[in-house]
Design a protein around this motif. Structure first.
Motif, PDB file in Angstrom:
ATOM      1  N   ARG A   1       0.838  -1.267   0.079  1.00  0.00           N
ATOM      2  CA  ARG A   1       0.063   0.022  -0.013  1.00  0.00           C
ATOM      3  C   ARG A   1       0.998   1.234   0.095  1.00  0.00           C
ATOM      4  NH1 ARG A   1      -2.776  -2.992   4.034  1.00  0.00           N
ATOM      5  NH2 ARG A   1      -2.816  -1.463   5.559  1.00  0.00           N
ATOM      6  N   GLU A   2       1.904   1.194   0.695  1.00  0.00           N
ATOM      7  CA  GLU A   2       2.832   2.446   0.833  1.00  0.00           C
ATOM      8  C   GLU A   2       3.394   2.694  -0.512  1.00  0.00           C
ATOM      9  OE1 GLU A   2       6.186   2.232   3.522  1.00  0.00           O
ATOM     10  OE2 GLU A   2       4.910   1.586   5.270  1.00  0.00           O
ATOM     11  N   CYS A   3       4.029   1.544  -1.102  1.00  0.00           N
ATOM     12  CA  CYS A   3       4.587   1.718  -2.363  1.00  0.00           C
ATOM     13  C   CYS A   3       3.654   2.188  -3.574  1.00  0.00           C
ATOM     14  CB  CYS A   3       5.677   0.555  -2.765  1.00  0.00           C
ATOM     15  SG  CYS A   3       6.968   0.369  -1.605  1.00  0.00           S
ATOM     16  N   ALA A   4       2.291   1.536  -3.575  1.00  0.00           N
ATOM     17  CA  ALA A   4       1.243   1.975  -4.718  1.00  0.00           C
ATOM     18  C   ALA A   4       1.028   3.555  -4.539  1.00  0.00           C
ATOM     19  CB  ALA A   4       0.101   1.200  -4.200  1.00  0.00           C
ATOM     20  N   ALA A   5       0.779   4.150  -3.081  1.00  0.00           N
ATOM     21  CA  ALA A   5       0.727   5.328  -3.066  1.00  0.00           C
ATOM     22  C   ALA A   5       1.840   6.230  -3.473  1.00  0.00           C
ATOM     23  CB  ALA A   5       0.552   5.773  -1.488  1.00  0.00           C
TER      24      ALA A   5
END
Length: 336
Positions: A190-194
């Motif tokens: 989720r962090e890296c998608a953001a």
């Protein structure tokens, strides 16, 4: 330094500068824009003119094999392939043209493959930055590739600015694949998608709306911080007053979690000019605890500032020392 492209590719210096090649088959932005969606979805690496462009070690026709190993290998084999892609496509933290060509495939592998998905997304996002990874200043915390960035050359002599702009465009074209990852069970994904969504070029209103929606339900503090920084980064090019005021409202709201307030404050500083207000300085000084640093330093944004150290305090020190910095001209349309 000339452009050391594939056979028959003209040298930039000898042809009167990079604009001689803009919009041609030697412009990686043009190559990516013309890549058929079907070829990307089928992982049809052969549809890409890899050998026309160079990475650290020469012509990039060896990239498809490593991408396929990252996709089909077991956990260890995938990690080895991903490590090769990082060191070859992002040498010394700066991207290259073959890296931009790899972005659509990195996204699709991250969506479907069970191993190292966060690392694949992080590589795709970092290729959209024009500055070296781990070497930014705090005032560049939310910076990605812009057409008005100073020219920078890759080791091959190719214009790095074009490569980073192409990577941004590739992320924008595949935003629909990235958005569902904001609800992935793995918080690092989720962090890296953001982080990847924060680098999209062009109209970003739908992306911003979905980042806000995710922020309202996100329960992981580090992911919340990344969502706030992503929203801030997508406002950096045009600096809409509503986004600036939103970040001010968030950092001033004591009901919000400290990581949300802190990242909103950093975003507000990156979106504005002039001296730092006393109340903002007091809030940042009071909230920059060791616990908050331990939470935020592993996030992609802080690692851009200080890859192995204390990015939060380095960033904070640089931002709070500013008096006034030149304003980047506001863009009235999507990047070229």
């Amino acid at each position: 330094m000339g452009w050391q492209g594939g056979p028959g590719v003209p040298r930039l210096r000898d042809e009167g500068g990079p604009e001689f090649h803009a919009g041609t088959a030697e412009d990686v932005r043009t190559v990516l824009a013309r890549m058929p969606v079907e070829a990307k979805d089928r992982l049809d690496y052969a549809a890409v003119p890899w050998a026309r462009f160079q990475h650290t070690h020469g012509p990039a026709d060896d990239v498809p094999g490593r991408l396929e190993r990252a996709r089909t290998g077991d956990e260890r084999e995938s990690l080895i392939a991903l490590g090769w892609l990082w060191t070859t496509l992002l040498p010394h933290g700066a991207g290259c043209a073959p890296g931009a060509l790899a972005v659509p495939f990195l996204i699709r592998i991250a969506v479907t493959h069970p191993f190292h998905r966060a690392g694949l997304l992080l590589l795709a996002a970092n290729l959209a930055r024009s500055q070296p990874y781990g070497g930014l200043t705090g005032t560049d915390l939310l910076h990605v590739a812009h057409p008005d960035d100073p020219p920078a050359l890759e080791a091959s002599g190719y214009l790095r600015n074009w490569s980073a702009q192409a990577a941004r465009h590739a992320l924008a074209l595949d935003a629909d694949l990235l958005l569902p990852l904001l609800a992935d069970p793995d918080p690092k994904v989720r962090e890296c998608a953001a982080h990847a969504l924060a680098a999209v070029s062009g109209r970003s209103d739908p992306v911003v709306a979905l980042l806000h929606a995710r922020l309202r339900v996100e329960d992981d503090p580090a992911v919340r911080a990344c969502l706030v920084l992503s929203i801030g980064q997508l406002a950096v090019e045009e600096r809409p007053p509503a986004a600036v005021e939103l970040m001010r409202a968030w950092w001033r709201d004591p009901a919000r979690p400290v990581e949300v307030r802190f990242c909103a404050a950093l975003s507000w500083l990156c979106l504005t000019d002039g001296p730092v207000p006393d109340d903002l300085r007091a809030f940042l000084d009071a909230s920059a605890s060791a616990d908050l640093a331990a939470l935020l330093n592993p996030t992609p944004w802080m690692r851009h500032v200080d890859h192995e150290g204390d990015g939060l305090h380095v960033c904070l020190h640089q931002l709070l020392r500013r008096t006034q910095r030149p304003r980047r001209p506001r863009r009235t349309g999507p990047p070229a």
